[in-house]
Every structure is written in C-alpha cells, then in structure tokens.
Design a protein around this motif. Structure first.
Motif, short mmCIF file in Angstrom:
data_model
loop_
_atom_site.label_atom_id
_atom_site.label_comp_id
_atom_site.label_asym_id
_atom_site.label_seq_id
_atom_site.Cartn_x
_atom_site.Cartn_y
_atom_site.Cartn_z
N ASP A 86 -1.98 -2.47 -3.62
CA ASP A 86 -1.33 -3.47 -4.34
C ASP A 86 -0.51 -2.77 -5.70
N HIS A 146 4.52 -4.65 -1.82
CA HIS A 146 5.49 -5.10 -0.79
C HIS A 146 5.71 -4.08 0.13
N THR A 148 0.98 -3.87 4.77
CA THR A 148 0.36 -4.95 5.27
C THR A 148 -1.06 -4.82 5.62
#
Length: 376
Positions: free
Chosen positions: A349, A354, A357
């Motif tokens: 994180d 972003h 996954t």
C-alpha cells in the motif's frame, strides 16, 4: 564528523546564506523600480529625481517589513504576546506617519514637484500638524498608504511561508513513511532469522549432514537481507536470485514427502523492486504449507516479469490439525497467519499504491496468492 565533511557542510551553509542575501537584495531592487514606475507619474519628476525620492521609501518600507517579519510575528504573535504586539504596531504606525510628515514638510522646499495629487495628499496630512498625527486624524489614509507600499513584500513573504509549510509537511510525511517502512522491514528480517535458526538447531540435534550446507545458504541470505535490502529498491534479478537461494535452502531441509515446484520466467533486465516485499508470501507458503504438516505436502512458486509487470503465484497445501486445549489457550487472541502477510500488504500500500493487485484464494486443502505489481 570528518573535517572534510564538516568543511563541505560549512561551505554549503555559507553558500545558502549568501544566496539568501542576494535574493533579498534582488527583491528590493525589483520593489525599488516598481515604486519608481508608480510614483513618477504621480509626482511629475524626472526619472533620476523620482529614484532619489524612492530610495527613502525602500529603506523605510524594508525596515518596517523586517521588523514585522522577524520580530513582531515570530516573537510576539506566535508566542501570543498580544499586548506587546499591539504596542509594536502602534510604534510602526507613528514611525511611518512622522517620516511621511517630515517628507511632505521638507521635500517641496528643495524640489519643485509638479504633481497635483502629491500636493493635495501632503496638504491633508500637514493641515493639523504633528497634533493631527498624534490624534490619528489621518490614520485611514496613512494606513492605506503604508499597506499599499508594504503589500508586495507581504504577499511575497506569505507565498514563501506557504511554500515552506508545504515543503515541511511533505518532508514530514516522507519521513513518517520511511520510518514506517523501516519498521515493517525490521519485522521481516528477525522473523526470517528466527525461523531458520530454529530449523538449523533441529538439524544439529539430529546430527544431519545437511546442517553445514544450510549454514552457508543462510549466510548468503542474511548478507542480502542485512546489506543489499537496505536500499529503497534493488534489481529484480537480484531479488529473484535471493528467492532461488531461499528455495534451495528449503529443499535441503525437507524430505521427499514434500514437493517443491519453482519456476522463474520472463525478462527482469532493467527492472527494480522494493526488497523483500514478496518474501513473506513465499516464507509463509513453507511455514504454513509444509512445516506444520506430517502428510505429503507441496509448494508451488511461479515468478516472472512481462512488459514491466511482475507476476507472482505462490501456492501451498494446507493442513489444519485439531488444536489441543493448551494450544487453544496459548493462541488465544493471536491473529492467525502472523505478521508477515499483514506487513506485506502495508508495504504494498505504501510503495505501490494503485499499482498492484493481490488476490487470495483458499479452501480446506490449499492456499494460493496471486500478486501483480507494475514496476517502475
């Protein structure tokens, strides 16, 4: 601190000091020419005479500005000494008012000033004399004039202050992030060392011939975790080599009842990755998929990079024996799975927001992690 380092630091500080002075001088030169541009039409004087008059304005305004910026605001306002601050502001007002009174009284005697607006303003200020200034009769006009002259410097000071606060906030956020990352990594290394030393201890008790080989492998791995992994990022190729060595160590430790399937593929040239960010998933596959099982078990690892995207598939068999009452009491309140996976998620994180996954698929007999990271 070494003398040459200290000398360089002093030179840097001296350079910044002189740069700061040069920027201040440049700023007031710009203000000086701005005052000339504004006052020349108002006074109707030649360029040279207007410049001489505006030298006074720059000296007075800069003095007031530095008094407010470096004494009133930091020493009085920020320390909530409001009475002293009010007295200083009154002092600034009377100082500027008396300087203006002296200028409008004396300057027309030595210089012929054609500008009508200048004489009208001077007449209003001189009508009541010094008593009018003391009674604050013309305070609105004087304050407006002072604010107008001070505004360029105050606007610049405000902009610099906001920029500095933003920079400090960014630096604080970055330092907090680095501290958190360092803390998370510090949890990985002792965790790995503790588990491996326990395994070596068990093998030495059994006088296993594999113990020396495991010690050598451990030395290589710890060299990486203690030194190479201190960098913010490492070449992906070096990270994959670390995983390969770790798997080889696990193969030495385990018997034929364990099936270990490993595949490295793709092209890792020119790619970098945060060190040890995938390691907790691989470590947990062996810890929970093999070490706790007395049956035939397996671990499957596929790691590779394609088009700048790292793909990791880590799977292991599951074995969940019924815990005894003593084990239940010992593990009461503890989070299942330890800190490894949780820390890995936090680091992902923080370092790849972003850009990754993470999917976990589990059932009664297997545990599978699919991770993709877009590498820079």
């Amino acid at each position: 601190m070494k003398p040459n380092v200290w000398r360089k630091l002093q030179n840097t500080r001296e350079y910044l000091k002189y740069l700061r002075i040069a920027l201040h001088v440049l700023f007031w030169l710009i203000i000086f020419f701005f005052f000339i541009y504004v006052k020349k039409p108002l006074m109707g004087l030649s360029l040279g005479m207007t410049a001489l008059v505006e030298v006074k304005d720059v000296i007075i305004i800069s003095s007031i500005f530095y008094f407010l910026s470096y004494y009133v605001v930091p020493k009085l306002l920020f320390k909530r000494k409001y009475l002293h601050m009010a007295l200083c502001l009154v002092l600034v007002y009377y100082f500027y008012a008396f300087v203006a009174f002296v200028e409008y009284s004396l300057l027309p005697r030595f210089v012929d000033i054609p500008g009508k607006g200048y004489h009208m303003y001077a007449q209003r200020l001189l009508n009541e004399g010094v008593v009018g200034i003391l009674r604050l009769k013309d305070a609105p006009e004087i304050l407006l004039d002072l604010s107008y002259l001070l505004s360029p410097a105050l606007i610049m000071k405000l902009a610099v202050t906001v920029l500095n606060l933003s920079t400090q906030a960014f630096k604080l956020e970055r330092d907090n992030l680095n501290l958190e990352l360092a803390f998370l990594k510090s949890q990985i290394n002792p965790h790995f060392l503790f588990n491996t030393l326990n395994n070596i201890y068990s093998l030495t008790l059994d006088k296993s011939d594999n113990a020396p080989a495991i010690v050598l492998k451990l030395a290589d791995l710890m060299r990486y975790t203690l030194y190479d992994s201190n960098a913010p990022s490492v070449p992906l190729e070096k990270e994959l080599l670390f995983f390969a060595n770790y798997v080889e160590l696990e193969k030495i430790r385990h018997t034929k009842r364990v099936t270990i399937d490993v595949e490295f593929y793709g092209n890792s040239d020119g790619l970098s990755i945060a060190p040890l960010i995938i390691f907790p998933f691989i470590e947990n596959a062996f810890k929970h998929g093999i070490n706790k099982s007395i049956k035939r078990s397996w671990v499957s690892i596929r790691l590779g990079a394609e088009n700048g995207v790292l793909k990791a598939e880590v799977g292991n068999s599951r074995f969940s024996p019924t815990p005894t009452e003593r084990e239940k009491e010992k593990n009461k309140g503890k989070k299942v799975g330890g800190i490894g996976i949780a820390n890995a998620r936090k680091r992902l994180d923080l370092l790849y927001p972003h850009a990754y996954t993470l999917n976990v698929v589990e059932d009664v007999s297997s545990f599978l992690i699919n991770l993709t990271i877009t590498l820079k």
